[in-house]
Design an enzyme around this catalytic site. Structure first.
Site, PDB file in Angstrom:
ATOM      1  N   LEU A 131       5.565  92.500  24.442  1.00 43.60           N
ATOM      2  CA  LEU A 131       4.934  91.276  24.933  1.00 43.60           C
ATOM      3  C   LEU A 131       4.786  90.251  23.815  1.00 43.60           C
ATOM      4  O   LEU A 131       4.388  90.584  22.697  1.00 43.60           O
ATOM      5  CB  LEU A 131       3.546  91.633  25.485  1.00 43.60           C
ATOM      6  CG  LEU A 131       2.703  90.471  25.997  1.00 43.60           C
ATOM      7  CD1 LEU A 131       3.298  89.921  27.275  1.00 43.60           C
ATOM      8  CD2 LEU A 131       1.277  90.924  26.218  1.00 43.60           C
ATOM      9  N   HIS A 132       5.116  89.007  24.106  1.00 49.32           N
ATOM     10  CA  HIS A 132       4.883  87.912  23.172  1.00 49.32           C
ATOM     11  C   HIS A 132       4.759  86.614  23.959  1.00 49.32           C
ATOM     12  O   HIS A 132       5.462  86.399  24.933  1.00 49.32           O
ATOM     13  CB  HIS A 132       5.974  87.822  22.107  1.00 49.32           C
ATOM     14  CG  HIS A 132       7.368  87.706  22.648  1.00 49.32           C
ATOM     15  ND1 HIS A 132       8.056  88.793  23.175  1.00 49.32           N
ATOM     16  CD2 HIS A 132       8.192  86.653  22.736  1.00 49.32           C
ATOM     17  CE1 HIS A 132       9.257  88.390  23.559  1.00 49.32           C
ATOM     18  NE2 HIS A 132       9.360  87.092  23.305  1.00 49.32           N
ATOM     19  N   GLN A 133       3.820  85.798  23.537  1.00 46.71           N
ATOM     20  CA  GLN A 133       3.586  84.508  24.181  1.00 46.71           C
ATOM     21  C   GLN A 133       4.090  83.400  23.278  1.00 46.71           C
ATOM     22  O   GLN A 133       3.733  83.326  22.105  1.00 46.71           O
ATOM     23  CB  GLN A 133       2.102  84.306  24.461  1.00 46.71           C
ATOM     24  CG  GLN A 133       1.811  82.935  25.077  1.00 46.71           C
ATOM     25  CD  GLN A 133       0.476  82.913  25.747  1.00 46.71           C
ATOM     26  OE1 GLN A 133       0.374  83.213  26.912  1.00 46.71           O
ATOM     27  NE2 GLN A 133      -0.561  82.554  25.000  1.00 46.71           N
TER      28      GLN A 133
END
Length: 179
Positions: free
Chosen positions: A139-141
């Site tokens: 996950l990465h924003q």
């Protein structure tokens, strides 16, 4: 090679335009830094926290998540907020992780605004390969700063993104100004 030779050889037609070459993008296109599989042992987002901040392009470290510059930025100051834990989907975050990701995202926006006067931001997570995630296993924003007129002919017609400084310089500026 003369213009006449270019035309005769079929390499291209002279058009009096200067070229901006971005050979570093080939690493991204070839997937050279992508994990071979979804394991944490292959994941660059799991590897980065073990590096020093300058080498890993880390701007800020929290308890459960960290902020780093995108190695292949869409715009100057393009940051990513990642949990330390190797999870793929936003629904897998704990309440504490989700809160820290949100807090770091807000701080990233404040910092980029203070240092570069960004007029707006694109913020988002691409969940899964079909949604455009380059590294779907972790996950990465994305926090992408935007300015009036920044989507000019360069990325649209020229298919080139211009960055005014090296990533290491951007990391130093943002890390020093973190709010």
């Amino acid at each position: 090679m003369t213009d006449e030779t270019l035309h005769q050889d079929g390499i291209g037609h002279p058009d009096d335009l200067d070229r901006l070459w971005t050979p570093h993008r080939m690493a991204y296109i070839r997937g050279e830094n992508k994990p071979a599989d979804g394991s944490s042992g292959e994941c660059p987002f799991c590897r980065v926290p073990g590096l020093d901040d300058a080498e890993g392009l880390v701007v800020r470290r929290g308890e459960l998540a960290f902020v780093l510059l995108n190695l292949y930025p869409y715009a100057p100051g393009h940051l990513m907020v990642c949990p330390y834990r190797h999870i793929a989907d936003y629904t897998e975050t704990t309440d504490e992780e989700a809160a820290e990701i949100a807090d770091l995202t807000r701080a990233a926006m404040r910092t980029v605004r203070a240092t570069s006067g960004a007029g707006g931001f694109n913020i988002g997570m691409n969940q899964g390969h079909v949604a455009g995630a380059g590294i779907a296993a972790h996950l990465h924003q994305h926090v992408v700063p935007r300015w009036p007129g920044d989507q000019n002919f360069m990325p649209i017609i020229g298919r080139t993104k211009t960055l005014p400084e090296l990533l290491g310089q951007t990391r130093e500026l943002l890390a020093a100004a973190w709010v």
